[in-house]
Scaffold this motif. Structure first.
Motif, PDB file in Angstrom:
ATOM      1  N   GLU A 190       9.278 -13.312 -43.870  1.00 24.01           N
ATOM      2  CA  GLU A 190       8.600 -14.571 -43.508  1.00 24.01           C
ATOM      3  C   GLU A 190       9.417 -15.796 -43.897  1.00 24.01           C
ATOM      4  O   GLU A 190       9.584 -16.714 -43.075  1.00 24.01           O
ATOM      5  CB  GLU A 190       7.217 -14.615 -44.145  1.00 24.01           C
ATOM      6  CG  GLU A 190       6.380 -15.796 -43.676  1.00 24.01           C
ATOM      7  CD  GLU A 190       4.944 -15.718 -44.183  1.00 24.01           C
ATOM      8  OE1 GLU A 190       4.277 -16.770 -44.214  1.00 24.01           O
ATOM      9  OE2 GLU A 190       4.502 -14.607 -44.559  1.00 24.01           O
ATOM     10  N   SER A 193      11.959 -16.504 -41.397  1.00 28.26           N
ATOM     11  CA  SER A 193      11.414 -16.720 -40.047  1.00 28.26           C
ATOM     12  C   SER A 193      11.895 -15.657 -39.056  1.00 28.26           C
ATOM     13  O   SER A 193      12.317 -15.969 -37.936  1.00 28.26           O
ATOM     14  CB  SER A 193      11.791 -18.121 -39.537  1.00 28.26           C
ATOM     15  OG  SER A 193      11.287 -19.118 -40.402  1.00 28.26           O
ATOM     16  N   ASN A 195      11.056 -12.432 -36.657  1.00 30.25           N
ATOM     17  CA  ASN A 195       9.978 -11.659 -36.049  1.00 30.25           C
ATOM     18  C   ASN A 195      10.217 -10.174 -36.304  1.00 30.25           C
ATOM     19  O   ASN A 195      11.224  -9.784 -36.924  1.00 30.25           O
ATOM     20  CB  ASN A 195       9.847 -11.972 -34.552  1.00 30.25           C
ATOM     21  CG  ASN A 195      11.113 -11.643 -33.771  1.00 30.25           C
ATOM     22  OD1 ASN A 195      11.798 -10.657 -34.052  1.00 30.25           O
ATOM     23  ND2 ASN A 195      11.421 -12.467 -32.771  1.00 30.25           N
ATOM     24  N   ASN A 196       9.333  -9.315 -35.813  1.00 30.68           N
ATOM     25  CA  ASN A 196       9.436  -7.896 -36.125  1.00 30.68           C
ATOM     26  C   ASN A 196      10.752  -7.273 -35.652  1.00 30.68           C
ATOM     27  O   ASN A 196      11.398  -6.510 -36.379  1.00 30.68           O
ATOM     28  CB  ASN A 196       8.252  -7.136 -35.506  1.00 30.68           C
ATOM     29  CG  ASN A 196       6.948  -7.457 -36.200  1.00 30.68           C
ATOM     30  OD1 ASN A 196       6.935  -8.147 -37.220  1.00 30.68           O
ATOM     31  ND2 ASN A 196       5.848  -6.961 -35.670  1.00 30.68           N
TER      32      ASN A 196
END
Length: 356
Positions: A190, A193, A195-196
């Motif tokens: 997180e 920043s 994403n998966n």
């Protein structure tokens, strides 16, 4: 009456049997360790079986009383596992790789992964030299951190004719940092920043052992895990060419040594240009890429790989003295941590480039 050939065959059989008997206690201990490692992994999937095997070996080597066994009756079998079974596990590792999957990355992403591996390898090697690590330790640590953990260390040791005992510190360090990655990298997803998919790519580009990659990436879901494995297996594929160049260097050094010694002594046999287990590794990649193996056969190959590598890592871990590691390995620990930061940074930069 028995013929001379019969007597010769019987004598050869007895000699082979006498050589194998000392291996049995150590190999038996390896088998028990593998069963425990796989059992714990099945109960707690976030703990890679190979990491557990190394930790069990280190515990056995440092517990009062039991440690005497690792230096005594168990020693021949543990040494055999650390060298021979490690190479067998590397061969079986090739069944995880398919050229088709790697080509699916695209040439740009493939080039980025190659650049990450080469920069991480060169950077770690230079840091190891800067900290004046002895012998081939910088090369072994560079291989382990940039390619595929303990498997790459074992492969590089085979190509460079390094004694199995000299791989103990690099294996311990790569296991330590790979275990740290399982705990630390998900916490950074997180703040960075990611994403998966990006997180999975970062894990695949930065974490060392395949099992550690799975344990780290799966927290972000199946898409992250799939992305991580493709990147990671691309790194593993680079094991063959890098070990090939290392073997060339070993062969060249051996030739120069023979030349310097003159012709008074009988020249020692040169090391092979391509180690046999690396040829086996490449053949397994080819077989997997042909798509002729059933899922059941691939699963059996994966189990064999876990058994061989688990036994090898237990054997190597059983040679680790924590007291000696802490007293003489602080420079190695610093190199490992710096390399860990380096490959993590390179992996993150690579993910950003892939996202453009």
């Amino acid at each position: 009456m028995p013929t001379d050939d019969t007597v010769t065959e019987t004598s050869a059989f007895h000699r082979a049997r006498q050589r194998s008997i000392p291996l049995l206690p150590g190999l038996g201990a390896c088998a028990i360790a593998v069963l425990i490692s796989l059992g714990v992994h099945s109960l707690v999937p976030s703990l890679p079986a190979m990491t557990i095997a190394v930790v069990l070996g280190i515990l056995v080597a440092n517990l009062p009383g039991i440690s005497l066994l690792t230096r005594g009756v168990l020693s021949p079998g543990l040494g055999f596992a650390g060298k021979k079974l490690m190479r067998a596990g590397i061969v079986m590792l090739g069944l995880k790789l398919s050229i088709v999957d790697i080509l699916g990355l695209g040439w740009a992403a493939f080039g980025i992964v190659v650049a990450i591996v080469l920069l991480a390898f060169a950077g770690t090697y230079l840091v190891g030299k800067l900290f004046k690590l002895p012998g081939d330790a910088p090369l072994l640590i560079a291989a382990g951190f940039s390619i595929c953990g303990a498997s790459a260390i074992g492969a590089m040791a085979g190509a460079r004719r390094v004694r199995p005992t000299d791989t103990v510190m690099p294996v311990a360090l790569v296991t330590l940092c790979g275990t740290l990655a399982i705990a630390v990298l998900p916490l950074l997803m997180e703040p960075l920043s990611l994403n998966n998919i990006q997180f999975g790519q970062w894990v695949g580009a930065s974490v060392h052992d395949v099992g550690q990659v799975v344990a780290t990436a799966q927290v972000a879901g199946p898409a992250a895990l799939a992305a991580a494995l493709v990147i990671k297996l691309t790194r593993v594929m680079l094991l063959a060419p890098i070990v090939f160049f290392a073997a060339m260097g070993t062969r060249r050094s051996a030739k120069n040594s023979q030349h310097d010694n003159g012709e008074a002594e009988k020249p020692a046999p040169l090391p092979p240009l391509i180690p046999l287990f690396i040829i086996g590794f490449a053949l397994m990649i080819g077989i997997r890429s042909l798509g002729i193996l059933s899922p059941e056969m691939l699963e059996a190959g994966a189990i064999l790989q876990d058994v061989f590598l688990g036994a090898a890592l237990f054997g190597l871990g059983a040679a680790v003295s924590i007291r000696e590691l802490l007293s003489s390995g602080m420079r190695g620990i610093m190199v490992a941590l710096l390399s860990w930061i380096l490959i993590g940074t390179l992996g993150y930069a690579g993910v950003q480039l892939m996202s453009i």
